[in-house]
Write an enzyme that holds these catalytic residues in place. Structure first.
Site, PDB file in Angstrom:
ATOM      1  N   ARG A 102       3.622  13.268 -18.092  1.00  0.00           N
ATOM      2  CA  ARG A 102       2.633  14.269 -18.491  1.00  0.00           C
ATOM      3  C   ARG A 102       3.214  15.322 -19.441  1.00  0.00           C
ATOM      4  NH1 ARG A 102      -2.217  16.871 -17.076  1.00  0.00           N
ATOM      5  NH2 ARG A 102      -2.038  19.126 -17.248  1.00  0.00           N
ATOM      6  N   CYS A 126       2.761  11.719 -12.747  1.00  0.00           N
ATOM      7  CA  CYS A 126       2.619  11.516 -11.302  1.00  0.00           C
ATOM      8  C   CYS A 126       1.146  11.535 -10.905  1.00  0.00           C
ATOM      9  CB  CYS A 126       3.311  12.646 -10.547  1.00  0.00           C
ATOM     10  SG  CYS A 126       5.059  12.411 -10.274  1.00  0.00           S
ATOM     11  N   ARG A 131      -5.230  16.679 -12.905  1.00  0.00           N
ATOM     12  CA  ARG A 131      -4.399  17.313 -13.933  1.00  0.00           C
ATOM     13  C   ARG A 131      -5.019  17.240 -15.332  1.00  0.00           C
ATOM     14  NH1 ARG A 131       1.766  15.713 -12.558  1.00  0.00           N
ATOM     15  NH2 ARG A 131       2.232  17.853 -12.998  1.00  0.00           N
ATOM     16  N   PRO A 132      -6.120  17.965 -15.546  1.00  0.00           N
ATOM     17  CA  PRO A 132      -6.765  17.955 -16.853  1.00  0.00           C
ATOM     18  C   PRO A 132      -5.982  18.774 -17.898  1.00  0.00           C
ATOM     19  CG  PRO A 132      -7.906  19.456 -15.379  1.00  0.00           C
ATOM     20  CD  PRO A 132      -6.799  18.829 -14.589  1.00  0.00           C
ATOM     21  N   VAL A 133      -6.494  18.792 -19.147  1.00  0.00           N
ATOM     22  CA  VAL A 133      -5.801  19.554 -20.207  1.00  0.00           C
ATOM     23  C   VAL A 133      -6.713  20.623 -20.816  1.00  0.00           C
ATOM     24  CG1 VAL A 133      -4.147  17.739 -20.773  1.00  0.00           C
ATOM     25  CG2 VAL A 133      -6.333  17.817 -21.971  1.00  0.00           C
ATOM     26  N   ASP A 134      -7.753  21.012 -20.063  1.00  0.00           N
ATOM     27  CA  ASP A 134      -8.716  21.976 -20.617  1.00  0.00           C
ATOM     28  C   ASP A 134      -8.080  23.319 -21.001  1.00  0.00           C
ATOM     29  OD1 ASP A 134      -8.347  22.018 -17.843  1.00  0.00           O
ATOM     30  OD2 ASP A 134     -10.240  23.031 -17.446  1.00  0.00           O
ATOM     31  N   VAL A 172      -3.191  29.761 -13.207  1.00  0.00           N
ATOM     32  CA  VAL A 172      -1.833  29.652 -13.742  1.00  0.00           C
ATOM     33  C   VAL A 172      -1.488  28.186 -14.033  1.00  0.00           C
ATOM     34  CG1 VAL A 172       0.602  29.960 -13.177  1.00  0.00           C
ATOM     35  CG2 VAL A 172      -1.059  31.724 -12.550  1.00  0.00           C
ATOM     36  N   SER A 173      -1.045  27.931 -15.247  1.00  0.00           N
ATOM     37  CA  SER A 173      -0.573  26.587 -15.599  1.00  0.00           C
ATOM     38  C   SER A 173       0.770  26.707 -16.307  1.00  0.00           C
ATOM     39  CB  SER A 173      -1.583  25.888 -16.503  1.00  0.00           C
ATOM     40  OG  SER A 173      -0.956  24.798 -17.169  1.00  0.00           O
ATOM     41  N   VAL A 174       1.766  26.025 -15.741  1.00  0.00           N
ATOM     42  CA  VAL A 174       3.101  26.050 -16.327  1.00  0.00           C
ATOM     43  C   VAL A 174       3.071  25.389 -17.705  1.00  0.00           C
ATOM     44  CG1 VAL A 174       5.455  25.179 -16.024  1.00  0.00           C
ATOM     45  CG2 VAL A 174       4.181  26.020 -14.046  1.00  0.00           C
ATOM     46  N   ILE A 338      -2.108  23.967  -5.175  1.00  0.00           N
ATOM     47  CA  ILE A 338      -1.937  23.706  -6.619  1.00  0.00           C
ATOM     48  C   ILE A 338      -2.542  22.357  -7.033  1.00  0.00           C
ATOM     49  CG2 ILE A 338      -0.284  23.613  -8.549  1.00  0.00           C
ATOM     50  CD1 ILE A 338      -0.148  26.315  -7.160  1.00  0.00           C
TER      51      ILE A 338
HETATM   52  C1  UD1 Z   1       4.506  21.723 -13.834  1.00  0.00           C
HETATM   53  C2  UD1 Z   1       5.709  21.007 -13.307  1.00  0.00           C
HETATM   54  C3  UD1 Z   1       5.400  20.348 -11.958  1.00  0.00           C
HETATM   55  C4  UD1 Z   1       4.851  21.393 -10.981  1.00  0.00           C
HETATM   56  C5  UD1 Z   1       3.685  22.159 -11.602  1.00  0.00           C
HETATM   57  C6  UD1 Z   1       3.201  23.315 -10.741  1.00  0.00           C
HETATM   58  C7  UD1 Z   1       6.978  20.277 -15.232  1.00  0.00           C
HETATM   59  C8  UD1 Z   1       7.464  19.163 -16.069  1.00  0.00           C
HETATM   60  N1  UD1 Z   1       6.115  19.980 -14.245  1.00  0.00           N
HETATM   61  O1  UD1 Z   1       3.487  20.753 -14.034  1.00  0.00           O
HETATM   62  O2  UD1 Z   1       6.614  19.776 -11.456  1.00  0.00           O
HETATM   63  O3  UD1 Z   1       4.388  20.742  -9.815  1.00  0.00           O
HETATM   64  O4  UD1 Z   1       4.074  22.709 -12.885  1.00  0.00           O
HETATM   65  O5  UD1 Z   1       4.254  24.179 -10.491  1.00  0.00           O
HETATM   66  O6  UD1 Z   1       7.348  21.413 -15.427  1.00  0.00           O
HETATM   67  N2  UD1 Z   1      -4.649  22.569 -14.714  1.00  0.00           N
HETATM   68  C9  UD1 Z   1      -5.938  22.496 -15.195  1.00  0.00           C
HETATM   69  N3  UD1 Z   1      -6.134  22.429 -16.547  1.00  0.00           N
HETATM   70  C10 UD1 Z   1      -5.091  22.406 -17.424  1.00  0.00           C
HETATM   71  C11 UD1 Z   1      -3.784  22.494 -16.933  1.00  0.00           C
HETATM   72  C12 UD1 Z   1      -3.581  22.572 -15.566  1.00  0.00           C
HETATM   73  O7  UD1 Z   1      -6.899  22.507 -14.415  1.00  0.00           O
HETATM   74  O8  UD1 Z   1      -5.336  22.336 -18.641  1.00  0.00           O
HETATM   75  C13 UD1 Z   1      -4.428  22.649 -13.252  1.00  0.00           C
HETATM   76  C14 UD1 Z   1      -3.663  21.433 -12.704  1.00  0.00           C
HETATM   77  O9  UD1 Z   1      -4.520  20.346 -12.465  1.00  0.00           O
HETATM   78  C15 UD1 Z   1      -3.074  22.012 -11.441  1.00  0.00           C
HETATM   79  C16 UD1 Z   1      -2.773  23.461 -11.828  1.00  0.00           C
HETATM   80  O10 UD1 Z   1      -3.556  23.727 -12.986  1.00  0.00           O
HETATM   81  O11 UD1 Z   1      -4.037  22.003 -10.413  1.00  0.00           O
HETATM   82  C17 UD1 Z   1      -1.329  23.755 -12.133  1.00  0.00           C
HETATM   83  O12 UD1 Z   1      -0.811  22.774 -12.976  1.00  0.00           O
HETATM   84  P1  UD1 Z   1       0.319  23.071 -14.059  1.00  0.00           P
HETATM   85  O13 UD1 Z   1       1.014  24.333 -13.726  1.00  0.00           O
HETATM   86  O14 UD1 Z   1      -0.287  22.943 -15.415  1.00  0.00           O
HETATM   87  O15 UD1 Z   1       1.308  21.852 -13.815  1.00  0.00           O
HETATM   88  P2  UD1 Z   1       2.202  21.119 -14.899  1.00  0.00           P
HETATM   89  O16 UD1 Z   1       2.575  22.061 -15.979  1.00  0.00           O
HETATM   90  O17 UD1 Z   1       1.588  19.823 -15.265  1.00  0.00           O
END
Ligand code: UD1
Length: 429
Positions: A102, A126, A131-134, A172-174, A338
């Protein structure tokens, strides 16, 4: 496919060197796309995800080299990568590559910032939720990009370059924080990211971007401000230690008993998880060399946790903590906030005799005095290692199959554990 055989019952005693963080190394490597000069990254872990990302980056035109061994360096020392994106030859990140991991979707940020166009496949990774990309799309649109989804690809265009703007994430999105922060470094004017991720890996990326000439303030808080600059230059950056690997081994010691130094680990990166571990009865002390984890063989106390963005208890340690709680003297409740589908390890832990009931986002674990070894299957990265932890404390033999998940994120797990007295071996299959 390889599997791992664990014979449980041994205490862990000795030293485990902590590797550089996978979740920092990946965005740092992606940041190399932002400059035509060389970005040198040291303390990079030797992992499948790192190798996979190298393949993706080289497809965009990144040249890379890995420094050879140096005097006094042992086999577990991190590697040093030199990454140079002199010319970006391809702004498409294809499905075949992105679907495997991802985080490779994050190349969209540097590509649109530097090349003003990008075509990136929707991601895989995983299977722990939708895990969308919005958030990425909203963020890039706030910086003036035009976005269309075509045939499974996100097509992003900003013919005149990105323009700084205000990006407020709904949660929050990492990954979205990494991506928008990278994109904004080369945008015209100021970008403000509100409700930004505060994870140490975001701070590490910001530090590296600053060393490359970016103007960033507020990393580690929920508001990050980036003043765009016309270009970035090369830099040298050492990857922050892996807090998830640290927490994982700390939980392994907490379940088996013993005394281990997690060399190079930093307590400030995982205070919340360490506090919880202390509640369970583990003794944890910070030393100059890292973190000492000690357990004297007394029982494990139950503790409740809820996963949260940093500085809360990390979702990436939830499965490992559940493994520990399977042997606690009482009932614990583990709530996952999360990801919606991150309890796949539960049915595998049950095969070892764990008593776990799931109700929505909460798992209730009734500790048992004995786990018994069994064949189990790894379902995702962190779940796999939770099965190894449980296996270390189970009577008899546990075989964890599909360990390719483990190789994505844990560097030489069986070597590190064997050195501390665990009976664990890889079986090539
Ligand atoms: C990163 C980590 C992963 C960790 C996660 C949360 C890496 C490579 N991966 O994943 O190990 O478990 O942070 O600490 O660093 N979401 C949306 N829309 C989006 C983006 C996210 O709805 O556009 C949601 C996701 O589905 C999830 C939540 O936001 O429910 C958090 O996800 P995110 O922090 O983005 O996880 P990753 O960056 O993919």
């Amino acid at each position: 496919m390889d599997s791992i055989k664990v014979t449980g019952g041994a205490e862990l005693n000795g030293i485990i060197p902590i590797s550089g963080a996978k979740n920092a190394a990946l965005p740092l490597m992606i940041a190399s796309l932002l400059t035509d000069e060389t970005l040198t990254l040291s303390n990079v872990p030797r992992l499948r995800d790192v190798a996979q990302l190298m393949q993706i980056l080289s497809n965009h035109g990144v040249d890379y080299s890995v420094n050879g061994k140096r005097t006094g360096q042992d086999d577990l020392a991190g590697q040093t990568l030199n990454l140079t994106a002199r010319e970006i030859v391809d702004t498409t990140a294809p499905y075949e590559l992105v679907s495997k991991m991802r985080a490779s979707f994050w190349v969209v940020g540097p590509l649109i910032a530097r090349m003003h166009e990008a075509r990136v496949s929707l991601p895989g990774g995983c299977a722990i939720g939708t895990r969308p990309v919005d958030f990425f799309i909203q963020g890039l649109e706030a910086l003036g990009a035009d976005i269309e989804i075509e045939g499974g690809y996100v097509v992003v265009k900003a013919p005149g370059g990105l323009i700084g703007g205000r990006v407020e994430f709904p949660r929050v999105s990492v990954g979205a924080t990494h991506t928008i922060m990278m994109a904004a470094t080369l945008a015209k004017g100021e970008t403000e990211i509100v409700n930004a991720a505060r994870e140490p890996e975001v701070v590490d990326l910001a530090r590296c971007l600053k060393a490359m000439g970016a103007k960033i303030e507020g990393e580690g808080t929920s508001t990050i401000r980036i003043q765009g600059v016309p270009r970035l230059h090369g830099a040298h950056h050492a990857v922050v230690p892996d807090r998830i690997e640290t927490g994982t081994y700390a939980m392994a010691v907490a379940i088996t008993g013993g005394d281990v130094l997690l060399q190079g680990a930093r307590t400030d990166l995982l205070e919340s998880a360490l506090d919880t571990l202390r509640q369970t009865g583990a003794e944890i002390t910070a030393t100059d060399e890292g973190l000492k984890v000690y357990r004297n063989g007394n029982g494990i106390q139950p503790a409740d946790v809820t996963t949260e963005p940093f500085p809360g208890f990390p979702t990436d340690l939830q499965a490992q903590f559940m493994a520990l709680m399977t042997k606690a003297g009482g009932k614990s409740r583990i709530t996952e906030t999360i990801f919606e589908n991150r309890f796949m390890h539960v049915q595998e832990l049950a095969r070892l005799g764990a008593q776990i009931a799931i109700d929505g986002r909460t798992a209730t674990v009734e500790g048992v005095s004995t786990l018994r070894g069994a064949p189990v299957m790894a379902t995702d990265l962190r779940a796999s290692v939770s099965l190894v932890i449980a296996g270390l404390a189970a009577e008899g033999e546990t075989t964890v199959s599909r360990v390719y998940h483990l190789d994505r994120g844990f560097e030489r797990l069986e070597d590190k554990l064997t050195r501390c007295g665990a009976q664990i071996q890889r079986i090539s299959g």
